[in-house]
Design an enzyme around this catalytic site. Structure first.
Site, mmCIF file in Angstrom:
data_model
loop_
_atom_site.group_PDB
_atom_site.id
_atom_site.type_symbol
_atom_site.label_atom_id
_atom_site.label_comp_id
_atom_site.label_asym_id
_atom_site.label_seq_id
_atom_site.Cartn_x
_atom_site.Cartn_y
_atom_site.Cartn_z
ATOM 1 N N HIS A 8 -24.266 28.000 -2.494
ATOM 2 C CA HIS A 8 -23.709 27.715 -1.063
ATOM 3 C C HIS A 8 -25.033 26.797 -1.049
ATOM 4 O O HIS A 8 -25.952 26.678 -1.815
ATOM 5 C CB HIS A 8 -24.218 28.752 -0.510
ATOM 6 C CG HIS A 8 -23.026 29.869 -0.267
ATOM 7 N ND1 HIS A 8 -23.267 31.305 -0.047
ATOM 8 C CD2 HIS A 8 -21.706 29.687 0.006
ATOM 9 C CE1 HIS A 8 -21.978 31.739 0.012
ATOM 10 N NE2 HIS A 8 -20.874 30.583 0.003
ATOM 11 N N LYS A 12 -28.389 25.591 -3.613
ATOM 12 C CA LYS A 12 -28.149 24.332 -4.531
ATOM 13 C C LYS A 12 -29.217 24.159 -5.453
ATOM 14 O O LYS A 12 -29.158 23.776 -6.488
ATOM 15 C CB LYS A 12 -27.573 23.111 -3.863
ATOM 16 C CG LYS A 12 -26.036 23.483 -3.416
ATOM 17 C CD LYS A 12 -25.321 22.368 -2.978
ATOM 18 C CE LYS A 12 -23.943 22.494 -2.494
ATOM 19 N NZ LYS A 12 -23.228 23.625 -2.791
ATOM 20 N N SER A 55 -14.594 20.899 -3.315
ATOM 21 C CA SER A 55 -15.729 21.621 -2.747
ATOM 22 C C SER A 55 -15.076 23.152 -2.227
ATOM 23 O O SER A 55 -13.770 23.235 -2.153
ATOM 24 C CB SER A 55 -16.278 20.915 -1.383
ATOM 25 O OG SER A 55 -15.565 21.009 -0.393
ATOM 26 N N GLY A 56 -15.995 24.101 -2.173
ATOM 27 C CA GLY A 56 -15.735 25.372 -1.837
ATOM 28 C C GLY A 56 -14.943 25.572 -0.511
ATOM 29 O O GLY A 56 -13.691 26.309 -0.645
ATOM 30 N N ASP A 61 -13.443 27.261 -4.429
ATOM 31 C CA ASP A 61 -13.536 28.643 -4.703
ATOM 32 C C ASP A 61 -12.248 29.228 -5.185
ATOM 33 O O ASP A 61 -12.218 29.836 -6.309
ATOM 34 C CB ASP A 61 -13.863 29.668 -3.569
ATOM 35 C CG ASP A 61 -15.358 28.918 -2.904
ATOM 36 O OD1 ASP A 61 -16.152 28.525 -3.676
ATOM 37 O OD2 ASP A 61 -15.667 29.186 -1.827
ATOM 38 N N HIS A 88 -15.726 29.949 5.053
ATOM 39 C CA HIS A 88 -14.692 30.189 3.929
ATOM 40 C C HIS A 88 -14.786 31.467 3.397
ATOM 41 O O HIS A 88 -14.680 31.698 2.222
ATOM 42 C CB HIS A 88 -14.441 29.044 3.078
ATOM 43 C CG HIS A 88 -15.828 28.896 2.391
ATOM 44 N ND1 HIS A 88 -16.717 28.174 2.920
ATOM 45 C CD2 HIS A 88 -16.140 29.040 0.989
ATOM 46 C CE1 HIS A 88 -17.862 28.269 1.707
ATOM 47 N NE2 HIS A 88 -17.317 28.695 0.665
ATOM 48 N N ASP A 91 -12.188 33.080 0.845
ATOM 49 C CA ASP A 91 -11.999 32.599 -0.323
ATOM 50 C C ASP A 91 -12.928 33.184 -1.194
ATOM 51 O O ASP A 91 -12.757 33.431 -2.457
ATOM 52 C CB ASP A 91 -12.033 30.986 -0.286
ATOM 53 C CG ASP A 91 -11.177 30.371 0.317
ATOM 54 O OD1 ASP A 91 -10.054 30.840 0.467
ATOM 55 O OD2 ASP A 91 -11.066 29.137 0.841
ATOM 56 N N ARG A 97 -13.186 39.289 -6.015
ATOM 57 C CA ARG A 97 -12.132 40.473 -6.092
ATOM 58 C C ARG A 97 -11.399 39.856 -7.570
ATOM 59 O O ARG A 97 -11.434 40.874 -8.527
ATOM 60 C CB ARG A 97 -11.207 40.450 -5.045
ATOM 61 C CG ARG A 97 -9.924 41.392 -5.305
ATOM 62 C CD ARG A 97 -8.969 41.381 -4.093
ATOM 63 N NE ARG A 97 -7.885 42.047 -4.612
ATOM 64 C CZ ARG A 97 -7.055 41.670 -5.455
ATOM 65 N NH1 ARG A 97 -6.880 40.296 -5.890
ATOM 66 N NH2 ARG A 97 -5.807 42.267 -6.010
#
Length: 122
Positions: A8, A12, A55-56, A61, A88, A91, A97
Site C-alpha cells: 500500500h 511502499k 496497479s492494485g 491484486d 479495492h 480485491d 483468501r
C-alpha cells in the site's frame, strides 16, 4: 520461484527498504519477482528485475491472485497499511483468501516477510 510483491502507498518505502536489505536473496537465479504496478516501479529503482502487473486498484491484486490460483506464484509479500481503508478492499480480501485456499505463504509485514524469505531462500 515466483514471488509477488505488493505494498500500500504508506508501506511502499518499507517495501523498498525490505528489498534493499534482502537484495542478495532476491537476486538468486531461482527467483522471479512480480509486483503490482506502482510497487513494481519502486522496486525497479533498486536495480532488481520485476514484472509489473496493473496497479492494485486497477486489477493488479486480482492478476496476482490468478497467478497464485494457477500455481505460478509461490510466495506473496503484501505490506498492508492497517491504518487506512482502501477502495479495492474486496480485491485484497480475495487475494488473501486465494493464498489460503491454495496454501501459499503470505506475509503482510516486514517481520513475517523476513522469516518466510529466509526460510525459503536462506
Amino acid at each position: 520461484m515466483e514471488i509477488a510483491l505488493i505494498a500500500h502507498d504508506a508501506k511502499k518505502a518499507d517495501m523498498v527498504q525490505f528489498i534493499n536489505k534482502n537484495k542478495e536473496l532476491l537476486s538468486k537465479p531461482i527467483v522471479k519477482l512480480i509486483a503490482t504496478g506502482t510497487t513494481g516501479g519502486r522496486i525497479e529503482a533498486t536495480g532488481l528485475k520485476v514484472k509489473k502487473m496493473l496497479s492494485g486498484p486497477m486489477g493488479g491484486d486480482a492478476q496476482i491472485a490468478s497467478r497464485v490460483a494457477e500455481g505460478k506464484t509461490k510466495l506473496v509479500l503484501f505490506f498492508k497499511d492497517p491504518n487506512s481503508s482502501h477502495p479495492h478492499e474486496p480485491d485484497i480480501s480475495m487475494l488473501i483468501r486465494i493464498c489460503d485456499v491454495h496454501n501459499v505463504p503470505l506475509a503482510t509485514n516486514a517481520a513475517s516477510a523476513q522469516l518466510l524469505l529466509e526460510g525459503l531462500l536462506g
